[in-house]
Design a protein around this motif. Structure first.
Motif, short mmCIF file in Angstrom:
data_model
loop_
_atom_site.label_atom_id
_atom_site.label_comp_id
_atom_site.label_asym_id
_atom_site.label_seq_id
_atom_site.Cartn_x
_atom_site.Cartn_y
_atom_site.Cartn_z
N LEU A 4 1.01 -1.28 0.08
CA LEU A 4 -0.05 0.13 0.17
C LEU A 4 1.07 1.16 -0.44
CD1 LEU A 4 -2.84 -0.93 2.40
CD2 LEU A 4 -3.19 -0.32 -0.04
N ALA A 5 2.01 1.17 1.17
CA ALA A 5 3.15 2.27 0.70
C ALA A 5 3.35 2.67 -0.50
CB ALA A 5 4.02 2.11 1.37
N THR A 6 3.57 1.63 -2.27
CA THR A 6 3.88 2.26 -3.06
C THR A 6 2.17 1.95 -3.82
OG1 THR A 6 3.49 0.42 -4.10
CG2 THR A 6 5.60 0.21 -3.07
N GLN A 7 1.66 2.39 -3.30
CA GLN A 7 0.37 3.19 -4.23
C GLN A 7 -0.14 4.68 -4.01
OE1 GLN A 7 -0.70 0.51 -6.77
NE2 GLN A 7 1.23 -0.20 -5.79
N VAL A 8 0.82 4.92 -3.05
CA VAL A 8 0.22 6.33 -2.55
C VAL A 8 -0.32 7.06 -3.30
CG1 VAL A 8 0.88 8.11 -1.13
CG2 VAL A 8 0.63 6.38 0.13
N PRO A 9 0.96 7.30 -4.45
CA PRO A 9 1.03 8.50 -5.77
C PRO A 9 -0.25 7.88 -6.83
CG PRO A 9 3.34 7.39 -5.32
CD PRO A 9 1.92 6.75 -4.72
N THR A 10 -0.91 6.43 -6.99
CA THR A 10 -1.71 6.14 -7.57
C THR A 10 -2.57 5.82 -7.16
OG1 THR A 10 -1.06 3.86 -8.26
CG2 THR A 10 -0.20 6.29 -9.41
N TRP A 11 -3.54 6.28 -5.77
CA TRP A 11 -4.35 5.84 -5.14
C TRP A 11 -5.65 5.27 -5.48
CZ3 TRP A 11 -3.07 3.65 -0.77
CH2 TRP A 11 -3.71 3.01 0.42
N THR A 12 -6.50 4.31 -5.23
CA THR A 12 -7.50 4.23 -5.96
C THR A 12 -8.41 3.63 -5.12
OG1 THR A 12 -7.30 2.07 -6.55
CG2 THR A 12 -7.04 3.33 -8.30
N SER A 13 -9.96 3.48 -5.19
CA SER A 13 -10.79 2.73 -4.48
C SER A 13 -10.51 1.35 -4.31
CB SER A 13 -12.33 2.58 -5.31
OG SER A 13 -12.25 2.03 -5.59
N ARG A 14 -10.15 0.07 -4.90
CA ARG A 14 -9.29 -0.73 -4.41
C ARG A 14 -8.42 -1.10 -3.04
NH1 ARG A 14 -5.41 -4.28 -6.12
NH2 ARG A 14 -5.63 -6.23 -6.07
N ASN A 15 -7.92 0.35 -3.43
CA ASN A 15 -6.50 0.03 -1.95
C ASN A 15 -7.31 0.89 -1.15
OD1 ASN A 15 -4.33 2.09 -4.74
ND2 ASN A 15 -4.42 -0.07 -3.53
N ASP A 16 -8.39 1.27 -0.85
CA ASP A 16 -9.49 1.54 -0.02
C ASP A 16 -9.99 0.22 1.21
OD1 ASP A 16 -9.15 4.77 0.14
OD2 ASP A 16 -10.97 4.98 -1.13
N ARG A 17 -10.49 -0.12 -0.31
CA ARG A 17 -10.82 -1.62 0.37
C ARG A 17 -9.58 -1.99 1.10
NH1 ARG A 17 -13.30 -1.37 -4.62
NH2 ARG A 17 -12.37 -2.66 -5.11
N GLN A 18 -8.34 -2.42 0.38
CA GLN A 18 -7.09 -3.19 1.18
C GLN A 18 -6.64 -2.08 2.15
OE1 GLN A 18 -4.81 -2.71 -1.82
NE2 GLN A 18 -5.03 -4.49 -3.20
N LEU A 19 -6.94 -0.67 2.39
CA LEU A 19 -6.49 -1.16 3.43
C LEU A 19 -7.62 -1.10 5.25
CD1 LEU A 19 -4.70 1.24 4.96
CD2 LEU A 19 -5.72 3.27 4.25
N HIS A 20 -8.97 -1.16 4.22
CA HIS A 20 -9.93 -0.95 5.62
C HIS A 20 -9.68 -3.00 5.69
CE1 HIS A 20 -13.53 -2.32 6.70
NE2 HIS A 20 -13.85 -1.31 7.02
N ARG A 21 -9.46 -3.53 4.63
CA ARG A 21 -9.28 -4.66 5.32
C ARG A 21 -7.89 -4.92 6.58
NH1 ARG A 21 -10.66 -10.21 3.90
NH2 ARG A 21 -8.87 -12.15 4.00
N LEU A 22 -6.85 -4.15 5.80
CA LEU A 22 -5.46 -4.26 6.68
C LEU A 22 -5.40 -3.94 8.25
CD1 LEU A 22 -2.43 -4.03 6.91
CD2 LEU A 22 -2.67 -2.31 6.56
N ILE A 23 -6.14 -2.61 8.27
CA ILE A 23 -7.15 -1.98 9.77
C ILE A 23 -7.51 -3.07 10.67
CG2 ILE A 23 -7.42 -0.42 10.88
CD1 ILE A 23 -4.97 0.59 9.50
N GLY A 24 -8.99 -3.92 9.89
CA GLY A 24 -8.92 -4.08 10.14
C GLY A 24 -8.96 -6.13 11.57
N TYR A 25 -7.87 -5.99 10.45
CA TYR A 25 -6.77 -7.09 11.05
C TYR A 25 -6.56 -6.80 11.68
CZ TYR A 25 -3.77 -10.85 10.63
OH TYR A 25 -1.96 -11.67 11.71
N MET A 26 -5.72 -5.74 11.83
CA MET A 26 -4.74 -4.91 12.60
C MET A 26 -5.68 -4.97 14.86
SD MET A 26 -2.28 -2.07 11.38
CE MET A 26 -2.21 -1.53 12.54
N GLN A 27 -7.14 -4.74 14.24
CA GLN A 27 -7.53 -4.29 15.15
C GLN A 27 -7.66 -6.03 16.19
OE1 GLN A 27 -10.47 -1.93 14.05
NE2 GLN A 27 -10.18 -0.41 15.17
N SER A 28 -8.05 -7.29 15.27
CA SER A 28 -8.88 -8.00 15.81
C SER A 28 -7.24 -9.64 15.99
CB SER A 28 -9.43 -8.80 14.75
OG SER A 28 -8.94 -9.62 13.24
#
Length: 217
Positions: A4-28
């Motif tokens: 995800l760090a490499t996707q910052v310049p070309t961020w898409t809605s797909r990356n939003d979903r990936q980030l949401h999944r990542l944060i959810g995994y960290m919390q759980s």
């Protein structure tokens, strides 16, 4: 995180979903811990290096990812030291080629530098045991060539020659403290650093290999 760090310049809605999944995994999984244990005298311990790679895992660049796991081991010892998950700087045509790039990276960045520490701390002359799960690539290291991948001489000539010298005992620049052996894929600790794992049981097994688990379990 690295992807995800490499996707910052070309961020898409797909990356939003990936980030949401990542944060959810960290919390759980905040209760999980990486733990190491030492159950042997110091003269029984040696560093073990696990290296692995996926094949063209990046869908945008078709580049593979190198995974490296360095751990101090003995009969009753498993103490993780360091790890790498890094996208390769070149495109590989096959898994053995990607594994070659990963092995070269792991030995240079983690394997050989670790001797500075262990030669000072351990009472004996430490040996580095390198584990690789691709037999075709191991054959390239042992022979210094591969008739089926004739282009290696143009693309990875330096890596092939250097690894052959390091690991082959009769090589001119061989290091008698370096060893490389075949490792079963199911026991490859570096696998978790190279690809996405979607099966819960396989993910649990991959975490166990690198000493990440629920302390209660």
């Amino acid at each position: 995180v690295g992807f995800l760090a490499t996707q910052v310049p070309t961020w898409t809605s797909r990356n939003d979903r990936q980030l949401h999944r990542l944060i959810g995994y960290m919390q759980s999984t905040a209760h999980l811990r990486m733990q190491g244990w030492i159950g042997d005298p110091l003269d029984c311990l040696h560093p073990h290096l696990f290296v692995d790679a996926d094949f063209a895992g990046c869908i945008t660049t078709s580049r593979s990812t190198s995974g490296v796991h360095l751990v101090l081991r003995g009969p009753r010892t498993s103490f993780p030291i360091s790890a790498y998950s890094k996208r390769q700087g070149c495109v590989s045509h096959s898994t053995p080629e990607a594994e070659m790039v990963s092995l070269d990276f792991g030995v240079r960045m983690a394997g050989l530098p670790c001797f500075t520490l262990w030669e000072a701390l351990l009472p004996h002359d430490p040996h580095l045991y390198t584990h690789e799960d691709n037999q075709a690539m191991l054959q390239v290291v042992r022979t210094g060539r591969n008739p089926t991948m004739r282009y290696l001489h143009r693309t990875h000539r330096v890596s092939v020659s250097w690894l052959h010298e390091r690991f082959v005992p009769e090589g001119a620049g061989a290091d008698q403290n370096l060893h490389i052996d075949y490792e079963l894929t199911d026991r490859m600790c570096a696998d978790i650093y190279t690809k996405i794992v979607t099966d819960p049981q396989k993910w649990l097994h991959a975490c166990d290999l690198i000493n990440v688990f629920d302390p209660r379990r």
